[in-house]
Write an enzyme that holds these catalytic residues in place. Sequence first.
Site, short mmCIF file in Angstrom:
data_model
loop_
_atom_site.label_atom_id
_atom_site.label_comp_id
_atom_site.label_asym_id
_atom_site.label_seq_id
_atom_site.Cartn_x
_atom_site.Cartn_y
_atom_site.Cartn_z
CG ASP A 96 37.70 68.12 47.95
OD1 ASP A 96 37.21 66.98 47.81
OD2 ASP A 96 37.01 69.15 48.09
CG HIS B 25 41.69 69.73 51.52
ND1 HIS B 25 40.92 70.05 52.62
CD2 HIS B 25 41.12 70.33 50.45
CE1 HIS B 25 39.91 70.83 52.22
NE2 HIS B 25 40.01 71.01 50.92
#
Length: 464
Positions: A45, A189
């Site tokens: 993400d 991430h």
Amino acid sequence: MESILLWGFYLLTFYAFLPGFVSRTFGFRVFKRGRAEREIALTFDDGPDPRYTPLLLDLLARYGAKATFFVVGIHAEKHPELLTRMQAEGHIVGIHNYVHKTNWLMRPGAVKKQIHRTSDIIKKATGQRPGYYRPPWGIVNLFDFSKHGYLQIILWSAMFGDWRSRVGAGRLTQRMMKKLRPGEIVLLHDRGTTFGADEDAPLQMLEALETYMKAGLDRGYRFVTVKEMIAVTDEARNAVGADKRTGGASARKLGFFKRMAVSGWMAWERCFNVLFRIVDVGDGAIFHYRIRPYYGKTLVLADGRTIGNKDKVIELHFDNEKLLKVMLNSRSVLQTAIQLIREVDKALPKLAAHMEGRREFDEVKGLYGVSMMHRGPEAFGFSVLALPKGPFSFFTRYYLRLLMMVLHPSGKERLRDKQATLVPHIMAMSMDEFNRRYVTAGGPRQKLWKEPAVGAEAGMSLRS
């Protein structure tokens, strides 16, 4: 004023809180975990990031892994070349809104604009419209279910706090290794500029990820996109459906109210594990544990050792989510018992490996649990002892019966038919016996159990 606040609460409940609860708990209109034997889905993400995303792509290529990137439009707009590379190397690019802002704080029209704007950016860079969407923080609102039907909402089954530098690569690796198992949708991430994140955090993520992927490949796992994970899951479900139609073994389905009860119980278990610091053995083991003093009369074990009042013990707890899967995929109580014994047979050596070199186990006198099993645990080295009568025995009996009623597909019938035999017992093993059986220099020890020697109630279990 009170009426306005009340209506505001109702609107927030139906617009935000309730959809979020339903999607996370029941998987309604979202995909958050796969059904697979070898596949793990890596998802990233908040990117792309001009520094860390190229390093991540290099790492994935080195290990032959495929992944899914949920990009933030404002970053993707500045670095379209990274989206082009993602697609060229076999990865999937999905949407994570144009800015990293929760859908709870935006009107439906604003969310729609965020998604469409990011979709246009992705199409311009890759030539294809994205088919997957992950709302920031996994938070959906009521209209996400209806307004974005062409997009599959993807959540996750494993998250590790990798956006904070203070976690450290070592601790992050430990957390990730506990989720090294097929079917997981792993959330990481590749950018650290989001609110609450640390800008250099992706460095430790990359270090931990390499260890994770290497271990996964050593075990024969594959790292795939969410598209492939969905396909594998659909194939597994279709196989179960076909097996069921032909009368073969298949997973049983729970009714709506049973699912509600199970979800509530699992939520309670997660709270319990946090409150009482229950530790996951990891590596797919069916046990959790905590180290605590034993309180009660001295336990005299089969090997002559004893566990006395206030001696430290490893209190074992079954992972009830795994226990439920065993029950749902078994055609009979006997098959449940055999499968559970196999899981215990695999878990005890994993517990021994987990304990190796940890000083907190130095003063432990033995392993301890409370169970409804009547035959079978002796093969693993446990002594089966009567649970002394008293308040603890009373509450434990009803707790375990409630557990069976909730988790077992035919729990009520089992309780009604087996009232006399469903009596909790203490299962205990000295550390000397545990070390003799499971801590070996020559690798895993031979099987110590025989499949026919199982009790009818082996499916219900050490404390949860």
